[in-house]
Design an enzyme around this catalytic site. Structure first.
Site, short mmCIF file in Angstrom:
data_model
loop_
_atom_site.label_atom_id
_atom_site.label_comp_id
_atom_site.label_asym_id
_atom_site.label_seq_id
_atom_site.Cartn_x
_atom_site.Cartn_y
_atom_site.Cartn_z
N GLU A 253 0.67 -1.22 -0.21
CA GLU A 253 0.17 -0.01 -0.14
C GLU A 253 0.94 1.32 0.28
OE1 GLU A 253 -2.45 -0.26 -0.21
OE2 GLU A 253 -3.70 -2.86 -0.10
N CYS A 287 -1.90 9.35 2.34
CA CYS A 287 -1.21 8.31 0.87
C CYS A 287 -2.79 8.81 0.03
CB CYS A 287 -1.06 7.01 0.82
SG CYS A 287 -2.55 6.32 2.20
#
Length: 485
Positions: A253, A287
């Protein structure tokens, strides 16, 4: 009571102990510079001890009835509820999280613990037919064994728990390495919660260390079969390369450069609210944050005026203050890097509609317009309170600009026509995209992950069952096979 003195240690095979490295990782409050803890680093030998403890404990843990395993998560959830004030204080002190950020993180921690209770029962097998008479084909879902988890600093408790809880629920053991800037929230607190919840010794181990001490020992070690990494693209590429060379599976991720797109029929006031939150939640250290806000030229002027006014009203300061919107970045190096990016972009032609000043780790928001189409900053992940306003003419150009990024994690599109939004969203090269909402979302049963340089694999729900279990085919011949010789 502060958790820092209790959990600022290594946690290996059920024991809290000091690392044997010759130097310390020092944990600082990013807002005021207060020293929170000093933790001697774990060595490669202690990495081995943690993995061997996990390997031993996992065999027995996998045999525990899944209904019994789920009780650990039920107790963990009660511990989080009971210790909410202490956990909140710890996240604010170590991460610089504002009240809104802390509430968001702890809410999701609870949701992922609730989902882990269900995951314990979700490793379902299958029986498949065979072209061979008398043969029965059984497919078993089994734990992979031991999972190595490497978590980031921005949402440390949540993003550690996102991998740790499902891996354990599915019968695996875990060795967790938190980020050096958040060893307590990303590591020690996770171990403490599960220790108090009755998880057997060795099933979860936490090692506080640095690549400068252990090199690639955490990834190369022969015991873990899966490495779950959340962090930057650069480090993720290295993790993927090393893991692949040792035939390990990875869940990566990584970073993002998400766009929030405002079409010409959008509700502008609502789009402004969504865009400001999507860019500036937790100082932009997310993110999924909207680095780029794309606006149709038909509504550009009105949107920009409203957006700039709202950004200028955000309060920057002490994260303990409930009125603070923008707290500190994680360290001064990150603050300097973000300020440097703004300076370079302006020097290369961008216009600072809002130019936030930096003071230590506090960086006020910046809004950049007139960004040249070939500017390097359009392709970067900006892990701080900086946003790029990009105009476009029509949906086709919006799609092109949005996809002109090496990343593909999240996104959003605002429009009065839902089906127009769906058509637009389907053309965007991203793992997740939201219509008439922000870009920052995470839900426990929905696959979470990105495309392109934003990562490999998915977490949450059925995807995490796929990530942390393996399929074994066992056939049974109820009659007698015929062999050619």
């Amino acid at each position: 009571m502060s958790y820092f003195d209790d959990v600022a240690h290594q946690f290996i095979d059920g024991e809290w102990r000091s690392g044997s490295g010759s130097w310390d990782i020092v944990d600082f409050n990013p807002y005021n510079g207060e020293k929170l803890a000093s933790i001697p680093v774990a060595t490669a030998e202690e990495i081995d001890q943690a993995y061997r403890a996990a390997e031993r404990a996992q065999r027995e843990w996998a045999e525990v009835n899944p209904y019994t395993r789920r009780l650990v998560f039920e107790r963990a959830l009660k511990i989080v509820d009971a210790r909410e004030a202490e956990l909140s204080d710890a996240i604010t002190a170590e991460v610089g999280g504002t009240h809104a950020k802390v509430g968001f993180e702890l809410h999701l921690v609870r949701e992922f613990l609730r989902e882990a209770m269900q995951l314990a029962l979700r490793a379902e097998g299958r029986i498949l037919p065979s072209p061979v008479d008398g043969k029965e084909n059984r497919l078993y879902r089994l734990p992979v064994g031991v999972v190595g988890v490497i978590s980031p600093f921005n949402f440390p408790l949540l993003l550690s728990m996102k991998s740790v809880a499902p891996a354990i629920a599915l019968g695996n053991a875990v060795v967790l390495k938190p980020h050096q800037n958040t060893p307590v929230c990303g590591g020690g607190l996770v171990a403490k919660i599960f220790e108090e919840a009755g998880l057997p010794a060795g099933v979860l181990n936490v090692v506080v260390t640095d690549i400068a001490e252990i090199g690639d020992a955490l990834i190369e070690h022969p015991v873990p079969r899966v490495i779950s990494f959340t962090g930057s693209e650069k480090v993720g590429r290295h993790v993927a390369t090393v893991a692949a060379s040792h035939f390990k599976q990875t869940v990566l991720e990584l970073g993002g450069n998400s766009a929030l797109v405002v079409l010409d029929d959008a509700d502008l006031d609502y789009a402004v609210d969504a865009a400001v939150f999507s860019r500036f939640v937790h100082q932009g250290q997310v993110c999924m944050a909207a680095n780029r806000v794309l606006v149709d030229r038909a509504v550009e002027r009105e949107f920009t005026e409203k957006f700039v006014a709202k950004v200028a009203s955000l309060k920057v300061g002490d994260p303990v203050d409930p009125q603070t919107h923008i707290g500190p970045l994680i360290n001064e190096g990150q603050a300097e890097a973000v300020s440097s990016m703004v300076g370079r972009a302006v020097a290369e032609g961008a216009t600072a509609l809002v130019h936030g000043e930096a003071r230590g780790t506090l960086v006020a928001p910046s809004v950049l317009g007139d960004v040249p189409e070939d500017s390097w900053i359009l392709g970067q992940e900006i892990f701080g309170p900086v946003v790029l306003l990009v105009p476009f003419d029509g949906d086709e150009e919006a799609v092109r600009i949005t996809n002109a990024s090496p990343y593909g994690l999240s996104g959003a599109v605002h429009t009065a026509d839902i089906e127009r939004g769906v058509r637009f969203a389907k053309r965007i090269e991203t793992g997740m995209i939201h219509i008439n909402d922000g870009t920052v979302h995470d839900e426990p049963i929905v696959p979470f992950g990105g495309e392109k340089s934003s990562g490999v694999g998915r977490l949450n729900g059925d995807a995490v069952v796929e990530a942390f279990t393996t399929t074994k085919w066992i056939s049974i011949q109820h009659g007698r096979s015929r062999f050619p010789f």
